[in-house]
Design an enzyme around this catalytic site. Structure first.
Site, short mmCIF file in Angstrom:
data_model
loop_
_atom_site.label_atom_id
_atom_site.label_comp_id
_atom_site.label_asym_id
_atom_site.label_seq_id
_atom_site.Cartn_x
_atom_site.Cartn_y
_atom_site.Cartn_z
N HIS A 149 0.74 -0.99 0.11
CA HIS A 149 0.04 0.01 0.08
C HIS A 149 0.90 1.23 -0.03
CE1 HIS A 149 -3.25 2.44 1.53
NE2 HIS A 149 -2.31 3.19 2.11
N GLU A 150 1.88 1.23 0.74
CA GLU A 150 2.82 2.31 0.89
C GLU A 150 3.70 2.55 -0.30
OE1 GLU A 150 2.00 4.54 3.18
OE2 GLU A 150 0.93 3.34 4.54
N HIS A 153 1.72 4.38 -2.86
CA HIS A 153 1.46 5.81 -2.65
C HIS A 153 2.72 6.47 -3.20
CE1 HIS A 153 -1.77 6.62 -0.42
NE2 HIS A 153 -1.60 5.99 0.73
N GLU A 224 -6.20 6.88 -0.81
CA GLU A 224 -6.23 5.57 -0.03
C GLU A 224 -7.01 4.47 -0.86
OE1 GLU A 224 -4.64 5.20 2.79
OE2 GLU A 224 -4.01 7.05 2.37
#
Length: 306
Positions: A149-150, A153, A224
């Site tokens: 997930h990071e 980003h 998100e």
């Protein structure tokens, strides 16, 4: 389109900053805040990662040091084992290859509250920070989901925009407090023509920080969902990420990360201030965990990833 929207919202944050300067110091104040806004943009672009990492007392793991770490040294630094630290480093390296980006710098935040965030101006100058609690609470697949997930980003350049927004929101918060004190000890209208109209005062002290929070919320929420979907693709385990989100959300409602502030909460994978309630959650920069988990289950069903 997302990039244009982000630039527009960042410009609006800058205008709020200048408006507060106008109230506190009249025309000269507005000019000073315009200069400060430019300096903040420049300084934050080059140093945004350092500012945030320092604020949370994050400690970097350097590859050469990781290989030489003894169990004793690890225990002196973290509430973790040597194997946990080395496994984490190897996992981030592996997932970075899957994401097609250079491995970001890796940091550990010394707290038992599980959470994580990414920061940095681009793929070549990025960092991921995870808490000790996240490493201890989650299994390998769940940690992989969070890291992916990071990494998403970072890959989609969300980290720069969100860190800049956090820096501006912090400045607006401090200036709103300054305006409040200026109103208490000032009066009428000064030589610069600054108005102490109560409606202007309310707009400066209350509405400006609120608007900054809403702008952060607009910047963060859609990102998100995108990072969840892209992270599930990188790790190949959407249900593991869904499970991780549920665990982190549950823990975040009981305990707050030390030094966490509303202005930087949007950087984390889960709102670190959920346990505080009130203002910190009313305008949360995160969509509901239930929505995120539902979408991840839909992704798993579409791709038969069970």
């Amino acid at each position: 389109m997302n990039r244009v929207k982000s630039v527009m919202l960042m410009t609006l944050l800058g205008l709020i900053l200048i408006s507060i300067g106008g109230y506190v110091g009249g025309q000269n104040g507005a000019t000073i805040m315009f200069i400060i806004a430019l300096v903040l943009n420049f300084y934050s672009y080059w140093n945004s990662d350092k500012i945030i990492l320092r604020a949370y007392n994050a400690k970097e793991l350097i590859e050469s040091q990781v290989e030489e770490l003894t169990e004793l040294k690890v225990k002196a630094l973290f509430l973790l084992s040597k194997k946990q630290v080395q496994d984490l480093f190897s996992l981030v390296k592996e997932l970075s290859r899957n994401a097609g980006i250079p491995m970001p710098r890796l940091y550990i935040i010394p707290t038992d509250v599980p959470n994580a965030f990414a920061t940095g101006r681009n793929e070549n100058h990025a960092a991921i920070a995870v808490t000790e609690g996240l490493i201890s609470l989650l299994d390998r697949d769940e940690i992989a989901g969070v890291i992916s997930h990071e990494l998403s980003h970072i890959r989609h350049h969300d980290t720069l925009i969100m860190t800049l927004a956090a820096t501006f929101a912090t400045a607006i918060s401090y200036l709103a407090q300054a305006a409040q004190w200026a109103a208490i000890f000032g009066g009428g209208r000064d030589n610069e023509g600054r108005s102490n109209n109560p409606f202007v005062l309310i707009a400066t002290i209350v509405i400006a920080p609120l608007a900054a929070s809403l702008i952060q919320m607009a910047l963060s929420r859609s990102r998100e969902f995108l990072a969840d979907a892209s992270g599930a693709e990188i790790s190949g385990k959407p249900l593991a990420l869904a499970c991780a989100l549920q665990k982190l959300d549950s823990y975040s409602r009981r305990k707050v990360i030390p030094h966490a502030k509303p202005t930087s909460s949007g950087l984390f994978i889960i709102n670190p201030l959920a346990a505080v309630g009130g203002y910190a959650t009313l305008f949360s920069t995160h969509p509901s965990t239930e929505e995120r988990v539902k979408k991840l289950h839909e992704i798993a069903a579409q791709k038969n990833l069970f």
